[in-house]
Design an enzyme around this catalytic site. Structure first.
Site, PDB file in Angstrom:
ATOM      1  N   GLU A 124       0.833  -1.215   0.000  1.00  0.00           N
ATOM      2  CA  GLU A 124       0.000   0.000   0.000  1.00  0.00           C
ATOM      3  C   GLU A 124       0.865   1.262   0.000  1.00  0.00           C
ATOM      4  O   GLU A 124       0.528   2.243  -0.664  1.00  0.00           O
ATOM      5  CB  GLU A 124      -0.976  -0.018   1.182  1.00  0.00           C
ATOM      6  CG  GLU A 124      -1.980  -1.165   1.157  1.00  0.00           C
ATOM      7  CD  GLU A 124      -2.801  -1.299  -0.121  1.00  0.00           C
ATOM      8  OE1 GLU A 124      -3.001  -0.306  -0.847  1.00  0.00           O
ATOM      9  OE2 GLU A 124      -3.245  -2.433  -0.406  1.00  0.00           O
ATOM     10  N   HIS A 127       1.816   2.133  -3.478  1.00  0.00           N
ATOM     11  CA  HIS A 127       0.842   2.938  -4.226  1.00  0.00           C
ATOM     12  C   HIS A 127       1.060   4.434  -3.985  1.00  0.00           C
ATOM     13  O   HIS A 127       0.992   5.234  -4.920  1.00  0.00           O
ATOM     14  CB  HIS A 127      -0.592   2.557  -3.835  1.00  0.00           C
ATOM     15  CG  HIS A 127      -1.039   1.241  -4.356  1.00  0.00           C
ATOM     16  ND1 HIS A 127      -0.939   0.871  -5.673  1.00  0.00           N
ATOM     17  CD2 HIS A 127      -1.600   0.181  -3.715  1.00  0.00           C
ATOM     18  CE1 HIS A 127      -1.422  -0.343  -5.842  1.00  0.00           C
ATOM     19  NE2 HIS A 127      -1.825  -0.793  -4.656  1.00  0.00           N
ATOM     20  N   ASP A 133      -1.082  -1.470  -9.157  1.00  0.00           N
ATOM     21  CA  ASP A 133      -1.193  -2.913  -8.974  1.00  0.00           C
ATOM     22  C   ASP A 133      -0.698  -3.599 -10.239  1.00  0.00           C
ATOM     23  O   ASP A 133      -0.886  -3.084 -11.347  1.00  0.00           O
ATOM     24  CB  ASP A 133      -2.651  -3.320  -8.741  1.00  0.00           C
ATOM     25  CG  ASP A 133      -3.091  -3.076  -7.314  1.00  0.00           C
ATOM     26  OD1 ASP A 133      -2.297  -3.325  -6.390  1.00  0.00           O
ATOM     27  OD2 ASP A 133      -4.248  -2.640  -7.118  1.00  0.00           O
TER      28      ASP A 133
END
Length: 187
Positions: A124, A127, A133
């Site tokens: 995470e 990101h 992804d």
């Protein structure tokens, strides 16, 4: 950090090798393009991450070990953080606002299904650092996320993911061959 030490060692090894072979090696000045850039510091607030606090800290440390262009540090008291990390009962997710800024949710749903908390945290945070992804994908790819399965506990970005983050944050080695710390002049 890691690569710069390697290239400095490489320059020293070349100088020693040349001198052993009878050549003369002289270190010349660094040019501006070889001056290391300071890492961009991003702060994170894991105060709302509940039982996942240590996993969040470890995920940040993994990124710090893996790339040079950005450094993740815990926010100090009263400091506004670039990244806010929260625990909730949903699926893990990141909501980036701009590069290096946003909110990460460490969702208990994935943890309850058996996914590794450190991998979730590093994924995470990836990101927020600008990575998408990459599903489906192998366990060796951090950004493959849940598609690698619950048996995958690898929390480390692969070489391509590291290079992408370096590029996102202006790493000195992006877009050119690695340069030695010193210019070698041989006569």
């Amino acid at each position: 950090m890691h690569v710069r030490r390697l290239t400095g060692g490489l320059a020293a090894a070349c100088a020693v090798s040349l001198s052993l072979m009878g050549g003369k090696a002289v270190a010349g000045p660094l040019d501006a393009a070889d001056t290391p850039l300071a890492a961009r510091v991003l702060t994170y607030d894991a105060g709302g991450s509940a039982e996942f606090r240590s996993a969040v800290d470890r995920g940040a440390a993994i990124w710090n070990e893996s790339v040079d262009a950005v450094e993740l540090r815990p926010a100090t008291a009263g400091q506004r953080a670039n990244i806010r990390v929260l625990a909730d009962n949903g699926w893990p997710r990141a909501l980036p606002t701009t590069l290096g800024n946003g909110t990460v949710y460490i969702g208990r749903q994935a943890v309850d299904q058996g996914y590794d908390t450190i991998r979730i945290s590093a994924h995470e945070l990836g990101h927020i650092l600008g990575l998408p992804d990459r599903k489906p994908g192998p366990c060796s790819s951090l950004m493959s996320g849940s598609s690698a399965g619950t048996a995958c506990t690898n929390p480390y970005p692969d070489a391509a993911e590291k290079a992408e983050v370096e590029g996102n944050f202006g790493g000195v080695l992006v877009g050119r061959a690695p340069a030695a710390d010193a210019e070698l002049i041989v006569d």
